[in-house]
Write an enzyme that holds these catalytic residues in place. Structure first.
Site, PDB file in Angstrom:
ATOM      1  N   TYR A   1       0.857  -1.188   0.000  1.00  0.00           N
ATOM      2  CA  TYR A   1       0.000   0.000   0.000  1.00  0.00           C
ATOM      3  C   TYR A   1       0.891   1.235   0.000  1.00  0.00           C
ATOM      4  O   TYR A   1       1.833   1.324   0.785  1.00  0.00           O
ATOM      5  CB  TYR A   1      -0.903   0.006   1.237  1.00  0.00           C
TER       6      TYR A   1
ATOM      7  N   LYS B   1       3.401   8.950   9.196  1.00  0.00           N
ATOM      8  CA  LYS B   1       3.104   8.337  10.491  1.00  0.00           C
ATOM      9  C   LYS B   1       4.061   8.808  11.600  1.00  0.00           C
ATOM     10  O   LYS B   1       3.842   9.875  12.136  1.00  0.00           O
ATOM     11  CB  LYS B   1       3.030   6.821  10.333  1.00  0.00           C
TER      12      LYS B   1
ATOM     13  N   ASP C   1       9.238   2.906   0.427  1.00  0.00           N
ATOM     14  CA  ASP C   1       8.127   3.537   1.128  1.00  0.00           C
ATOM     15  C   ASP C   1       8.258   3.142   2.595  1.00  0.00           C
ATOM     16  O   ASP C   1       7.855   2.058   3.002  1.00  0.00           O
ATOM     17  CB  ASP C   1       6.788   3.090   0.532  1.00  0.00           C
TER      18      ASP C   1
HETATM   19  C1  LIG Z   1      -0.162   4.581   5.679  1.00  0.00           C
HETATM   20  C2  LIG Z   1       0.698   4.365   4.497  1.00  0.00           C
HETATM   21  C3  LIG Z   1       0.708   5.237   3.396  1.00  0.00           C
HETATM   22  C4  LIG Z   1      -0.286   6.364   3.283  1.00  0.00           C
HETATM   23  O1  LIG Z   1      -0.101   7.326   4.262  1.00  0.00           O
HETATM   24  P1  LIG Z   1      -1.348   8.299   4.619  1.00  0.00           P
HETATM   25  O2  LIG Z   1      -0.753   9.243   5.629  1.00  0.00           O
HETATM   26  O3  LIG Z   1      -2.427   7.429   5.123  1.00  0.00           O
HETATM   27  O4  LIG Z   1      -1.713   8.997   3.367  1.00  0.00           O
HETATM   28  C5  LIG Z   1       1.619   5.043   2.399  1.00  0.00           C
HETATM   29  N1  LIG Z   1       2.492   4.026   2.449  1.00  0.00           N
HETATM   30  C6  LIG Z   1       2.520   3.153   3.461  1.00  0.00           C
HETATM   31  C7  LIG Z   1       3.540   2.065   3.475  1.00  0.00           C
HETATM   32  C8  LIG Z   1       1.612   3.282   4.515  1.00  0.00           C
HETATM   33  O5  LIG Z   1       1.605   2.378   5.495  1.00  0.00           O
END
Ligand SMILES: *Cc1c(COP(=O)(O)O)cnc(C)c1O
Length: 427
Positions: free
Chosen positions: A143, A266, A238
């Site tokens: 994701y 996060k 990511d």
């Molecule tokens: C949560 C997440 C995102 C998206 O971040 P948001 O702040 O929800 O837009 C992107 N990449 C990873 C790996 C994530 O866990």
């Protein structure tokens, strides 16, 4: 009689699609309804009905030091007293950028944004602008936020909702998104052999944490690094979940594999809406106003959000023992949980690394999206509802991680294990 949360949910559904501002919060994947939260402290959450929970969601990752950390809270209050935002350059942005560059080994320059989605979307634009190529390779079940090009076999909410491709995303938006299976280097190599000169970047969660937790097999990340280098594509990690969680320098430091670009979110906002992308200077200098890749944000680098994130990162940098504590807590908790499950003979296994882990209700090894999908989501739902009823707040969906924090002390972990043992020995 309806609980207060149930009443609020009923009302919420009138005004918010599904009653929530992010799909997983609706608890639909576990056949339950949301708990409306009033406050949180350390490892605990409280809901509108006065129930207290030991929280294993941690706001989906940011709460590495537990909720409502006094130092972080104080820095936010102090920043608020100076004004909520200026839309202008501030010193705290420089301090924050410097700190990220010091901590994340591959990052020499960084741009702050407001979410992980925005960080990824921008990093992809940079990769395309820098390489003058169009295609992006991503992995099934990873994701990367909800930008159009990434909503192809995405994990997290998109996975449990069974929407592989969201409505409203045009074919044009995803035609340059290539897919491979996680841990399948041969599949990646095949893409490069077919159209390597058109691939701008490979984007990967260095530890996949949005299809449950799936670890990279030995050599996978190194193999991606070599293939990208060989074909002149950029490697993007990511690290929105792994950054500053798996080590003070993220997964890149832990595995010793250096990406060209990294995305964060996060933890770097400590609970405030913050994201960032960064990497080598020569790449980041394509970003406007230095270079020709446009990217902007009215609220980016907001001083209140920066205060929270900066204090969080300072604490992590200055206290390396935090990572020993997270590591030993995670090792203890997930190993004990595995023993409980084995003893009960339940077809379930634990996948974990450091303070991150999950239960997969399947007896087969999970190495990618296909094998993760083999999990029994009904079994997860029953487990989740039991835990919630007994004061343990676990993710309301099979394909999400458990997030431990430094506030999860041994006694709290033991209490949780005891409840899990009661559940598993009875089924
Ligand atoms: C949560 C997440 C995102 C998206 O971040 P948001 O702040 O929800 O837009 C992107 N990449 C990873 C790996 C994530 O866990």
């Amino acid at each position: 009689m309806m609980t207060r949360s149930e009443q609020l949910y009923k009302e919420a559904k009138q005004y918010l699609p599904g009653g929530v501002n992010s799909p997983v919060r609706a608890f639909g994947a576990v056949g339950d309804t949301p708990r409306f939260i009033t406050r949180a402290d350390a490892a605990y959450l409280w809901d509108e009905d006065g129930n207290r929970y030991i929280d294993y969601v941690g706001s989906w990752g940011p709460m590495l030091l537990g909720h409502n950390h006094p130092k972080i809270r104080e820095s936010v209050v102090r920043a608020c007293e100076q004004g909520l935002g200026f839309g202008a350059a501030t010193k705290i942005e420089v301090d924050m950028a410097k700190l990220i560059c010091e901590m994340a080994p591959s990052v020499e320059m960084v741009r702050m944004v407001n979410s992980g989605t925005e960080a990824v979307m921008s990093a992809l634009r940079v990769a395309r602008g820098y390489t003058r190529r169009e295609k992006i390779l991503k992995f099934q079940g990873c994701y990367h936020g909800h930008s159009d090009a990434m909503l192809v076999k995405a994990g997290s909410g998109a996975l449990t909702q069974g929407i592989a491709d969201s409505a409203g995303v045009t074919a044009g938006c995803t035609k340059d998104t290539l897919l491979a299976a996680y841990n399948d280097l041969d599949g990646v190599r095949a893409h490069f052999e077919r159209e390597g000169e058109q691939i701008a970047a490979v984007i990967v969660e260095p530890v996949a944490a949005n299809m449950g937790v799936v670890l990279p097999q030995p050599g996978f990340l190194q193999g991606l690094r070599s293939l990208c280098t060989e074909y002149g594509a950029l490697l993007i990690f990511d690290e929105v979940i792994t950054g500053f969680r798996l080590s003070a320098g993220g997964a890149q430091k832990l595995f010793g594999v250096m990406p060209d670009l990294s995305t964060f979110g996060k933890i770097i906002g400590a609970g405030m809406p913050v994201g960032a992308y960064g990497g080598k200077r020569c790449i980041m200098e394509v970003v406007s106003p230095v270079g020709s890749v446009y990217q902007a944000g009215t609220l980016s680098g907001n001083p209140v959000a920066m205060a929270a994130g900066y204090t969080m990162l300072r604490l992590l940098k200055e206290q390396p023992q935090i990572y020993d504590q997270l590591q030993s807590g995670g090792e203890y908790f997930f190993t004990q949980l595995q023993k409980i499950i084995q003893k009960a003979g339940v077809p379930c296994q634990i996948s974990h690394i450091g303070s991150l882990g999950c239960l997969f209700f399947t007896d087969r090894a999970v190495t990618d999206y296909e094998s993760a999908r083999a999990s029994d989501t009904n079994a997860y739902a029953a487990y989740c509802r039991y835990m919630l009823r007994h004061g343990i707040y676990v993710a309301p969906a099979q394909f999400e991680a458990m997030f431990l924090s430094t506030a999860h002390t041994r006694p709290l972990l033991d209490d949780t294990l005891q409840i899990a043992e009661t559940y598993f020995s009875a089924i």
